[in-house]
Design a protein around this motif. Structure first.
Motif, PDB file in Angstrom:
ATOM      1  N   LEU A 329       0.820  -1.210   0.000  1.00  0.00           N
ATOM      2  CA  LEU A 329       0.000   0.000   0.000  1.00  0.00           C
ATOM      3  C   LEU A 329       0.851   1.257   0.000  1.00  0.00           C
ATOM      4  O   LEU A 329       0.384   2.338  -0.369  1.00  0.00           O
ATOM      5  CB  LEU A 329      -0.941  -0.001   1.212  1.00  0.00           C
ATOM      6  CG  LEU A 329      -1.917  -1.190   1.301  1.00  0.00           C
ATOM      7  CD1 LEU A 329      -2.812  -1.049   2.530  1.00  0.00           C
ATOM      8  CD2 LEU A 329      -2.743  -1.314   0.036  1.00  0.00           C
ATOM      9  N   SER A 369       1.887  -3.319  -7.520  1.00  0.00           N
ATOM     10  CA  SER A 369       0.591  -2.665  -7.342  1.00  0.00           C
ATOM     11  C   SER A 369       0.444  -2.159  -5.915  1.00  0.00           C
ATOM     12  O   SER A 369       1.037  -2.710  -4.977  1.00  0.00           O
ATOM     13  CB  SER A 369      -0.546  -3.639  -7.660  1.00  0.00           C
ATOM     14  OG  SER A 369      -1.803  -3.021  -7.424  1.00  0.00           O
ATOM     15  N   THR A 370      -0.375  -1.126  -5.778  1.00  0.00           N
ATOM     16  CA  THR A 370      -0.777  -0.653  -4.453  1.00  0.00           C
ATOM     17  C   THR A 370      -2.273  -0.906  -4.231  1.00  0.00           C
ATOM     18  O   THR A 370      -2.843  -0.411  -3.258  1.00  0.00           O
ATOM     19  CB  THR A 370      -0.491   0.856  -4.310  1.00  0.00           C
ATOM     20  OG1 THR A 370      -1.179   1.565  -5.355  1.00  0.00           O
ATOM     21  CG2 THR A 370       1.003   1.143  -4.405  1.00  0.00           C
ATOM     22  N   GLN A 371      -2.877  -1.673  -5.139  1.00  0.00           N
ATOM     23  CA  GLN A 371      -4.322  -1.914  -5.089  1.00  0.00           C
ATOM     24  C   GLN A 371      -4.610  -3.416  -5.027  1.00  0.00           C
ATOM     25  O   GLN A 371      -4.140  -4.171  -5.874  1.00  0.00           O
ATOM     26  CB  GLN A 371      -5.009  -1.326  -6.336  1.00  0.00           C
ATOM     27  CG  GLN A 371      -4.779   0.158  -6.545  1.00  0.00           C
ATOM     28  CD  GLN A 371      -5.460   1.004  -5.488  1.00  0.00           C
ATOM     29  OE1 GLN A 371      -6.527   0.635  -4.982  1.00  0.00           O
ATOM     30  NE2 GLN A 371      -4.847   2.131  -5.137  1.00  0.00           N
ATOM     31  N   TYR A 372      -5.392  -3.838  -4.052  1.00  0.00           N
ATOM     32  CA  TYR A 372      -5.753  -5.250  -3.932  1.00  0.00           C
ATOM     33  C   TYR A 372      -6.549  -5.739  -5.140  1.00  0.00           C
ATOM     34  O   TYR A 372      -6.505  -6.923  -5.478  1.00  0.00           O
ATOM     35  CB  TYR A 372      -6.558  -5.481  -2.656  1.00  0.00           C
ATOM     36  CG  TYR A 372      -5.712  -5.653  -1.422  1.00  0.00           C
ATOM     37  CD1 TYR A 372      -5.195  -6.891  -1.081  1.00  0.00           C
ATOM     38  CD2 TYR A 372      -5.415  -4.567  -0.597  1.00  0.00           C
ATOM     39  CE1 TYR A 372      -4.415  -7.063   0.051  1.00  0.00           C
ATOM     40  CE2 TYR A 372      -4.633  -4.721   0.536  1.00  0.00           C
ATOM     41  CZ  TYR A 372      -4.134  -5.974   0.864  1.00  0.00           C
ATOM     42  OH  TYR A 372      -3.353  -6.133   1.977  1.00  0.00           O
ATOM     43  N   SER A 373      -7.237  -4.849  -5.827  1.00  0.00           N
ATOM     44  CA  SER A 373      -8.032  -5.256  -6.987  1.00  0.00           C
ATOM     45  C   SER A 373      -7.159  -5.810  -8.110  1.00  0.00           C
ATOM     46  O   SER A 373      -7.644  -6.535  -8.984  1.00  0.00           O
ATOM     47  CB  SER A 373      -8.841  -4.068  -7.507  1.00  0.00           C
ATOM     48  OG  SER A 373      -7.981  -2.981  -7.838  1.00  0.00           O
ATOM     49  N   ASP A 374      -5.853  -5.497  -8.069  1.00  0.00           N
ATOM     50  CA  ASP A 374      -4.955  -5.960  -9.135  1.00  0.00           C
ATOM     51  C   ASP A 374      -4.492  -7.408  -8.939  1.00  0.00           C
ATOM     52  O   ASP A 374      -3.781  -7.947  -9.791  1.00  0.00           O
ATOM     53  CB  ASP A 374      -3.725  -5.046  -9.217  1.00  0.00           C
ATOM     54  CG  ASP A 374      -4.058  -3.675  -9.782  1.00  0.00           C
ATOM     55  OD1 ASP A 374      -5.069  -3.573 -10.516  1.00  0.00           O
ATOM     56  OD2 ASP A 374      -3.326  -2.717  -9.473  1.00  0.00           O
ATOM     57  N   CYS A 402     -11.325  -9.951  -2.065  1.00  0.00           N
ATOM     58  CA  CYS A 402     -10.912  -9.596  -3.439  1.00  0.00           C
ATOM     59  C   CYS A 402     -10.412 -10.774  -4.274  1.00  0.00           C
ATOM     60  O   CYS A 402     -10.429 -10.705  -5.499  1.00  0.00           O
ATOM     61  CB  CYS A 402      -9.856  -8.499  -3.406  1.00  0.00           C
ATOM     62  SG  CYS A 402      -8.202  -9.075  -2.951  1.00  0.00           S
TER      63      CYS A 402
END
Length: 702
Positions: A329, A369-374, A402
């Protein structure tokens, strides 16, 4: 003729095809089949050449070492006699090598006159890793074919070479192209030899080139390996065997080799190293996981955390060709993590172990990435964040939301309750612990922590992934510290207590390194950081069982900010790579001893060793009783590969077997009595240890 060796003829060529799955181990039946088949071909006047190959794929994986413990390796015909029979042939003998020729398999090939190998074949003499030396002619024939220096390096290191390297060294005559059948190639080669009237070759007639080596070659070689082979018995005997090849006729050299082989096989080191060999085989057999369990497909991997551990874990998967996402993050931390990974690869490339192209290929597999959606399409997600339960549970709650159904969710925790982490999700069957050891891209051990609800196919999947990333996985159950760190706790507890009772850091570290550890406990904790030890104990107060003196010295060092190497001061003082005694340690120890009513005295080296090791062994017995480890050898694998226990002693449980469980039990009872209340608290023998010792059994009986 034994079914283990198929005999057939085609024109003027006889074929001896090894037929003993899985790797044509040279057990008694194979030895007999080779001897009988060779005698038959030798007596047949229509046969002009002999091809030795495999009917099942790999040429030969070597001796059947199960015969060593069973005592049947000496059943006739003896392997050296069979190979001498082949070497003395009046007809050309051609080895057709596919896949591997290791140990006795290579010795079989060396006894032949000519060798043909596939381009993917591996050839080597790894016996030194089993605590022995090549005992069927390898130490005498390889120096004659490959030269003294090359042979000595191969034999003492145990490292195999490729077919192309073997050809360059002179002990493979022909490397066949990929896709070409090696038996066909060997047949064609044999026909060429017959057409050229090429002679049968006997190693007895081959000279050993000693003149090209310096007069002090062997002395210098011994110095070069001294540190690496400290404690092992076989390397020196390997050197002596090759020295014999330099000065003795083949027949006398073979006799000397046999004598040295028998010296090795009856040593504790050989028993220990062979114990570890079989332990690795056994570790793959997990109770409750059927052999036909289907693994889940793993193509994409994600790692949560970009610190030292997270980055190291990522490198394992990049090295194995997995597309891997590193998630953090904190964008700045993520950038630093990628930089460290690239720097590590570039250092490896500078050492010549990777090409620039390989570095870029591996970095090309990495996304960030800094996004769990990735990471919603990841098949395996490994969490490597701060070692705190609420932090990890928050991560797993997010992963549960996720990640796709069927994704394996793994935690890299070293001490925390994996069951509790799993309950933070709606899919505890998909949660497992994967405890990598630092540095994660270097250390071979992987503790696979099976939670109460972990599905068998998840275990099967991670074992397969571990093999692909070249880790040694050992499946363990859930408890504080699992197996490795739980056994470490009493080891460290006693080292710290001995400091209060009168020992010094220097004495403790000397005793433990003389035993075979790469570093003593005080040096190890300075390297890891005293703050880690302090904070772990604060998070798990139940470990101290109410003992007010537990870790008192570490607490004092922590309060002074003396965390070890990272602060330049801990149990020792540090100036760059130099370390010296920290005089404050004795003062702090004396103060703590006075505070807790501990009488200081002179401590013998024997007491240091026994009090550090025997509680560790006792904890291993408790772990076995509780079912946290499936077998004692699993504890040994973990301690040798993760904690520096000397491999030549086989691990703590094998060491206990070797010295006798009764001796361990008696020593525990002695300290239980001598140390008063402290002894009553900490030296109570495990019921399993007590029972096995009373029955005259070892941990292998569990």
């Amino acid at each position: 003729m034994s079914d283990s060796v198929i005999y057939k003829t085609q024109g003027q060529i006889a074929y001896l095809l090894l037929n003993s799955a899985p790797v044509n181990g040279l057990g008694q039946a194979v030895r007999q089949g080779l001897s009988d088949g060779f005698a038959q071909a030798s007596q047949d006047n229509t046969i002009k050449a002999i091809v030795v190959g495999s009917n099942i794929g790999p040429f030969c994986g070597g001796a059947d070492i199960a015969e060593f413990s069973a005592g049947t390796f000496a059943d006739k015909p003896l392997l050296p006699q069979v190979f001498n029979q082949i070497d003395a042939s009046s007809k050309p003998v051609i080895a057709a090598i596919d896949g591997l020729a290791l140990g006795g398999g290579l010795e079989l090939a060396l006894a032949c006159d000519y060798r043909v190998a596939t381009n993917k074949a591996k050839l080597g003499l790894p016996e030194v890793h089993l605590g022995i030396l090549p005992g069927a002619g390898g130490t005498q024939r390889l120096p004659r074919l490959a030269g003294i220096a090359n042979a000595l390096q191969m034999i003492v290191s145990g490292t195999p070479v490729s077919a192309q390297q073997a050809q360059q060294l002179g002990f493979v005559d022909l490397v066949v192209k990929e896709g070409e059948d090696v038996i066909t190639a060997a047949t064609n080669y044999a026909e060429q030899l017959l057409a050229q009237q090429a002679p049968a070759l006997n190693c007895a007639d081959m000279p050993v080139d000693r003149e090209s080596l310096p007069s002090d070659y062997f002395a210098e070689f011994r110095k070069s390996i001294e540190r690496k082979t400290r404690g092992f018995y076989a390397p020196e005997r390997c050197i002596q065997a090759v020295e014999a090849a330099c000065v003795l006729p083949l027949v006398d050299g073979l006799k000397k080799e046999g004598e040295l082989f028998l010296e090795c096989i009856n040593t504790p080191q050989a028993r220990a190293q062979q114990h570890l060999f079989f332990a690795e085989r056994a570790a793959g057999k997990v109770p409750g996981v059927a052999k036909d369990t289907q693994a889940r497909p793993v193509k994409k991997v994600a790692v949560i955390g970009s610190g030292t551990m997270g980055g190291g874990i990522v490198m394992n998967f990049l090295n194995a060709g997995f597309a891997t996402t590193m998630l953090d993050l904190n964008a700045q931390a993520l950038e630093r993590g990628v930089g460290v990974i690239r720097k590590n690869y570039e250092i490896t490339a500078k050492k010549g172990k990777l090409t620039g192209q390989q570095v870029e290929q591996r970095m090309g597999l990495l996304t960030t990435s800094t996004q769990y959606s990735d990471i919603q399409d990841a098949d395996l997600v490994i969490e490597a964040v701060f070692e705190k339960m609420d932090v990890k549970k928050a991560v797993f709650k997010t992963l549960d939301e996720c990640c796709k159904p069927g994704a394996i969710l793994a935690t890299n925790t070293s001490t925390l309750d994996v069951n509790e982490i799993a309950e933070a999700t709606s899919r505890p069957q998909d949660v497992i612990g994967l405890h990598f050891f630092s540095p994660a891209n270097v250390m071979r051990l992987l503790e696979v922590v099976r939670a109460e609800k972990t599905s068998p196919d998840v275990i099967k999947t991670v074992l397969g992934c571990a093999a692909k990333i070249k880790k040694l996985p050992v499946v363990v159950g859930v408890c504080f510290g699992f197996v490795g760190n739980r056994m470490l706790e009493p080891y460290g507890r006693e080292a710290l207590r001995l400091l209060l009772e009168g020992a010094t850091p220097e004495q403790i570290d000397r005793v433990l390194t003389e035993f075979g550890f790469p570093m003593g406990f005080c040096s190890m904790i300075d390297l890891a950081g005293n703050d880690i030890s302090y904070l772990t104990r604060q998070a798990h107060p139940e470990v101290t069982q109410g003992d007010p003196s537990y870790g008192a010295l570490v607490d004092s060092l922590y309060e002074l900010g003396h965390y070890g190497q990272k602060t330049g001061c801990g149990f020792y003082q540090y100036n760059g790579r130099d370390k010296s005694a920290n005089p404050d340690v004795i003062t702090l120890a004396e103060q703590a001893a006075f505070k807790h009513g501990i009488t200081r005295r002179e401590i013998s080296d024997q007491e240091v060793l026994e009090r550090c090791l025997y509680p560790l062994i006792n904890e291993g017995a408790l772990i076995l009783e509780e079912g946290i480890a499936a077998r004692a050898s699993d504890c040994d694998l973990i301690y040798v590969n993760g904690y520096g226990f000397p491999a030549w002693r086989g691990g703590p449980m094998q060491y206990a077997n070797e010295i006798g469980l009764t001796n361990v039990l008696n020593a525990l009872n002695k300290y239980k009595e001598q140390l008063g209340e402290y002894g009553e608290r900490w030296f109570k023998p495990a019921p399993l240890l007590q029972k096995l010792a009373t029955d005259g059994k070892s941990f292998n009986a569990v």
